[in-house]
Structures are given as C-alpha cells and as structure tokens.
Design a protein around this motif. Structure first.
Motif, PDB file in Angstrom:
ATOM      1  N   ASP A  97       0.816  -1.211   0.000  1.00 45.15           N
ATOM      2  CA  ASP A  97       0.000   0.000   0.000  1.00 45.15           C
ATOM      3  C   ASP A  97       0.851   1.262   0.000  1.00 45.15           C
ATOM      4  OD1 ASP A  97      -2.888  -1.066   0.494  1.00 45.15           O
ATOM      5  OD2 ASP A  97      -1.643  -2.142   1.921  1.00 45.15           O
ATOM      6  N   ASP A  98       2.091   1.147   0.454  1.00 43.08           N
ATOM      7  CA  ASP A  98       2.993   2.297   0.477  1.00 43.08           C
ATOM      8  C   ASP A  98       4.422   1.792   0.403  1.00 43.08           C
ATOM      9  OD1 ASP A  98       3.860   4.889   0.545  1.00 43.08           O
ATOM     10  OD2 ASP A  98       3.163   5.320   2.581  1.00 43.08           O
ATOM     11  N   TYR A  99       5.334   2.727   0.086  1.00 46.65           N
ATOM     12  CA  TYR A  99       6.737   2.384  -0.157  1.00 46.65           C
ATOM     13  C   TYR A  99       7.582   3.503   0.442  1.00 46.65           C
ATOM     14  CZ  TYR A  99      10.800   0.961  -3.039  1.00 46.65           C
ATOM     15  OH  TYR A  99      12.027   0.540  -3.491  1.00 46.65           O
ATOM     16  N   PHE A 100       8.549   3.137   1.266  1.00 41.91           N
ATOM     17  CA  PHE A 100       9.392   4.156   1.894  1.00 41.91           C
ATOM     18  C   PHE A 100      10.860   3.784   1.702  1.00 41.91           C
ATOM     19  CE2 PHE A 100      11.770   5.938   5.480  1.00 41.91           C
ATOM     20  CZ  PHE A 100      11.393   7.273   5.389  1.00 41.91           C
ATOM     21  N   SER A 103      16.026   6.166   5.022  1.00 38.39           N
ATOM     22  CA  SER A 103      16.783   7.421   5.109  1.00 38.39           C
ATOM     23  C   SER A 103      16.775   7.864   6.568  1.00 38.39           C
ATOM     24  CB  SER A 103      16.132   8.486   4.225  1.00 38.39           C
ATOM     25  OG  SER A 103      14.875   8.870   4.761  1.00 38.39           O
ATOM     26  N   SER A 104      17.269   9.060   6.797  1.00 38.43           N
ATOM     27  CA  SER A 104      17.259   9.609   8.158  1.00 38.43           C
ATOM     28  C   SER A 104      15.933  10.282   8.488  1.00 38.43           C
ATOM     29  CB  SER A 104      18.411  10.613   8.315  1.00 38.43           C
ATOM     30  OG  SER A 104      18.267  11.676   7.381  1.00 38.43           O
ATOM     31  N   ARG A 105      14.972  10.270   7.542  1.00 38.70           N
ATOM     32  CA  ARG A 105      13.676  10.930   7.763  1.00 38.70           C
ATOM     33  C   ARG A 105      12.740   9.964   8.491  1.00 38.70           C
ATOM     34  NH1 ARG A 105      13.239  13.245   1.746  1.00 38.70           N
ATOM     35  NH2 ARG A 105      11.691  11.592   1.649  1.00 38.70           N
ATOM     36  N   HIS A 106      13.127   9.667   9.738  1.00 37.26           N
ATOM     37  CA  HIS A 106      12.397   8.667  10.498  1.00 37.26           C
ATOM     38  C   HIS A 106      10.973   9.097  10.822  1.00 37.26           C
ATOM     39  CE1 HIS A 106      16.195   6.747  10.606  1.00 37.26           C
ATOM     40  NE2 HIS A 106      16.730   7.517  11.544  1.00 37.26           N
ATOM     41  N   PHE A 107      10.760  10.393  11.028  1.00 35.85           N
ATOM     42  CA  PHE A 107       9.414  10.838  11.378  1.00 35.85           C
ATOM     43  C   PHE A 107       8.468  10.785  10.178  1.00 35.85           C
ATOM     44  CE2 PHE A 107      11.907  12.735  14.843  1.00 35.85           C
ATOM     45  CZ  PHE A 107      11.195  12.225  15.923  1.00 35.85           C
ATOM     46  N   GLU A 108       9.031  10.862   8.983  1.00 37.35           N
ATOM     47  CA  GLU A 108       8.193  10.653   7.792  1.00 37.35           C
ATOM     48  C   GLU A 108       7.725   9.200   7.740  1.00 37.35           C
ATOM     49  OE1 GLU A 108       8.436  10.507   2.911  1.00 37.35           O
ATOM     50  OE2 GLU A 108       9.946  11.682   4.002  1.00 37.35           O
ATOM     51  N   LEU A 109       8.632   8.279   8.060  1.00 34.21           N
ATOM     52  CA  LEU A 109       8.254   6.861   8.108  1.00 34.21           C
ATOM     53  C   LEU A 109       7.153   6.644   9.139  1.00 34.21           C
ATOM     54  CD1 LEU A 109       8.544   3.851   7.500  1.00 34.21           C
ATOM     55  CD2 LEU A 109      10.523   3.807   9.050  1.00 34.21           C
ATOM     56  N   THR A 115      -0.582   6.862   9.081  1.00 32.93           N
ATOM     57  CA  THR A 115      -1.627   7.086   8.076  1.00 32.93           C
ATOM     58  C   THR A 115      -2.274   5.771   7.665  1.00 32.93           C
ATOM     59  OG1 THR A 115      -0.546   9.073   7.216  1.00 32.93           O
ATOM     60  CG2 THR A 115      -2.111   7.966   5.759  1.00 32.93           C
ATOM     61  N   LEU A 116      -1.452   4.754   7.405  1.00 30.43           N
ATOM     62  CA  LEU A 116      -2.005   3.452   7.046  1.00 30.43           C
ATOM     63  C   LEU A 116      -2.794   2.850   8.207  1.00 30.43           C
ATOM     64  CD1 LEU A 116       0.816   1.666   5.002  1.00 30.43           C
ATOM     65  CD2 LEU A 116      -1.356   2.552   4.167  1.00 30.43           C
ATOM     66  N   ALA A 117      -2.303   3.041   9.426  1.00 26.58           N
ATOM     67  CA  ALA A 117      -3.004   2.524  10.601  1.00 26.58           C
ATOM     68  C   ALA A 117      -4.364   3.193  10.745  1.00 26.58           C
ATOM     69  CB  ALA A 117      -2.161   2.751  11.856  1.00 26.58           C
ATOM     70  N   ARG A 118      -4.408   4.500  10.497  1.00 25.96           N
ATOM     71  CA  ARG A 118      -5.668   5.238  10.600  1.00 25.96           C
ATOM     72  C   ARG A 118      -6.669   4.752   9.560  1.00 25.96           C
ATOM     73  NH1 ARG A 118      -3.593   9.772  10.439  1.00 25.96           N
ATOM     74  NH2 ARG A 118      -3.878  10.334   8.257  1.00 25.96           N
ATOM     75  N   ARG A 119      -6.208   4.532   8.334  1.00 26.37           N
ATOM     76  CA  ARG A 119      -7.092   4.033   7.280  1.00 26.37           C
ATOM     77  C   ARG A 119      -7.641   2.656   7.647  1.00 26.37           C
ATOM     78  NH1 ARG A 119      -3.283   5.315   2.049  1.00 26.37           N
ATOM     79  NH2 ARG A 119      -3.436   7.594   2.095  1.00 26.37           N
ATOM     80  N   SER A 120      -6.789   1.846   8.255  1.00 26.42           N
ATOM     81  CA  SER A 120      -7.219   0.512   8.657  1.00 26.42           C
ATOM     82  C   SER A 120      -8.315   0.586   9.712  1.00 26.42           C
ATOM     83  CB  SER A 120      -6.029  -0.276   9.207  1.00 26.42           C
ATOM     84  OG  SER A 120      -6.425  -1.536   9.687  1.00 26.42           O
ATOM     85  N   ARG A 121      -8.158   1.508  10.679  1.00 27.78           N
ATOM     86  CA  ARG A 121      -9.161   1.651  11.733  1.00 27.78           C
ATOM     87  C   ARG A 121     -10.469   2.191  11.188  1.00 27.78           C
ATOM     88  NH1 ARG A 121      -4.599   3.470  14.792  1.00 27.78           N
ATOM     89  NH2 ARG A 121      -5.088   5.621  14.236  1.00 27.78           N
ATOM     90  N   GLU A 122     -10.391   3.014  10.121  1.00 26.61           N
ATOM     91  CA  GLU A 122     -11.595   3.634   9.569  1.00 26.61           C
ATOM     92  C   GLU A 122     -12.397   2.678   8.703  1.00 26.61           C
ATOM     93  OE1 GLU A 122      -9.969   6.948   7.493  1.00 26.61           O
ATOM     94  OE2 GLU A 122      -9.825   8.214   9.295  1.00 26.61           O
TER      95      GLU A 122
END
Length: 232
Positions: A97-100, A103-109, A115-122
């Motif tokens: 569903d997504d691809y990361f 990198s050092s951008r850990h907060f983006e990960l 976001t995926l967790a929220r979609r799953s709950r919804e």
C-alpha cells in the motif's frame, strides 16, 4: 494496534522500537520471511511493515503469499534502500500500500505508518450471519448464539471459506493450497485437525441442521439442510 515487522537489521529494528510507542503499538519483529509467514498463519496483525532484502529472500515473495492467502484489506508498507521508479512501481503492483526509501527521515516513516493505521481503523467492519453463526471479519471471530467460539486465525480463515462455499465439496488438497498457500509443505492431516477443531468449537456436531460432512479419502463439505443466504 498490532504490527508485524519483517526486518533483519538490528539498527532498523532499534529505530522502530524508538518510533513506535508501546502505548499505541504492539510490535512483533521477524528476521526471516519463513518466520514471518509462519506467524501470519496463526496470528492476527493490523498492519505489516516489510523490509525488501531478507536473509532468505525478498519482500516480493512475502507480498505474493500475503495477498494470495490473507485479507487484501490488511495494510502493508515496504521499507527499503532501493529507490528507482521501477522498484516502487513493482512493489506497489505486488500489493504493497505504500513504499518508503530508508533514510534519516524517520518521522516521515512514522507518519506513513500512522496514516495506514488510521485508514485501517476507519474501514467499516464486515458482519455476516449464517443462522446462529455471526462472522466478524474485523476481529476475525465467529460467535455461536452470541458467544465467541475462540477460533485461531487459521481456523477462522478456514471456517469462513467453508461458509463461503456452503454445500460445495472441497478436497483436502484444495483446502491446503487455498488456506495454507500453494507452496505450503504441510501434511493434509493438518486440514483434518483444523476441521475437527472447527466442528467442536462451532458445536456443529450437536446441530442436526448444520454439519461438516467428511467424504472419506477426498475432503469436506459444510452443509445445511436448507441453504441459508448470509445476512449483513
């Protein structure tokens, strides 16, 4: 929320442990595809995070098995150092569903996982009822006359498949391939054991109108005296 994380690099595992608060996420880590798929056969996860390169294969093999044997609604994010456009496209086409890109951008990960967790709950829960049997796909549970039967993840998947194919004769080999995967090296007696447990937990032996009929030397058929349409 339960997360299944397929990652063999200790440094990356440590990053996940720092990012994912235990108050919000219950994480289980796996270092090989084999151990990961073994767990998926019996455990339920709400979201999967998969590294691309593993000691015993690639994420593509895991994705193929997951999308062929599990609920397509389970969200999956692939995390890898490969960053070409063709790699991204291939992984998404395989079922991620997504691809990361690592990198050092850990907060983006973290944001992508959230976001995926929220979609799953919804996702609205799906409930089906066949007579006294109420199937709750969100919680992977079947209730008999309002009481949870306590099925394991694999028992739930097998029972649902039987209900979906009510009154159809299904061979042991077909069930083994459909529920455990085409390459599963499991004896067909595994099917017999799970059928026996399902029969007992769903009280099928005590209900004259419902039963799993055993066809000696071939397979099984979930039958009802009168075919029942599922009630949503």
């Amino acid at each position: 929320m339960r997360l299944g994380i397929l990652e063999d690099e200790p440094t990356q595992v440590a990053i996940y442990e720092l990012l994912l608060s235990p108050d919000r996420y219950e994480c289980e880590f796996f270092g090989t595809i084999a151990s990961f798929l073994d767990a998926l056969r019996d455990k339920r996860f709400d979201l999967l995070v998969i590294d691309w390169i593993l000691p015993d294969g690639t994420a593509g093999e895991a994705l193929k098995w997951i999308r062929g044997n599990m609920d397509w609604h389970i969200p999956i994010i692939c995390v890898t150092s490969r960053n070409s456009e063709s790699d991204v496209v291939n992984v998404l086409h395989m079922g991620a569903d997504d691809y990361f890109v690592k990198s050092s951008r850990h907060f983006e990960l973290l944001a992508r996982i959230e976001t995926l967790a929220r979609r799953s709950r919804e996702k609205p829960p799906v409930m089906l009822q066949f007579g006294p049997y109420k199937i709750d796909s969100e919680n992977q549970a079947i209730c008999v006359d309002g009481k949870n039967a306590g099925l394991t993840q694999k028992e739930f998947v097998l029972a649902c498949y039987l209900f979906q194919n009510m009154n159809k004769l299904l061979s042991r080999i077909h069930l083994l391939e459909k529920i455990w995967g085409l390459s599963a090296e499991i004896d067909t007696r595994t099917v017999d054991t799970h059928i026996s447990r399902i029969r007992n937990k769903l009280n099928l032996a005590t209900r004259s109108e419902w039963d799993i009929l055993t066809i000696y030397g071939y397979g099984y058929r979930l039958q009802h005296a009168k075919t029942v349409e599922p009630v949503r």
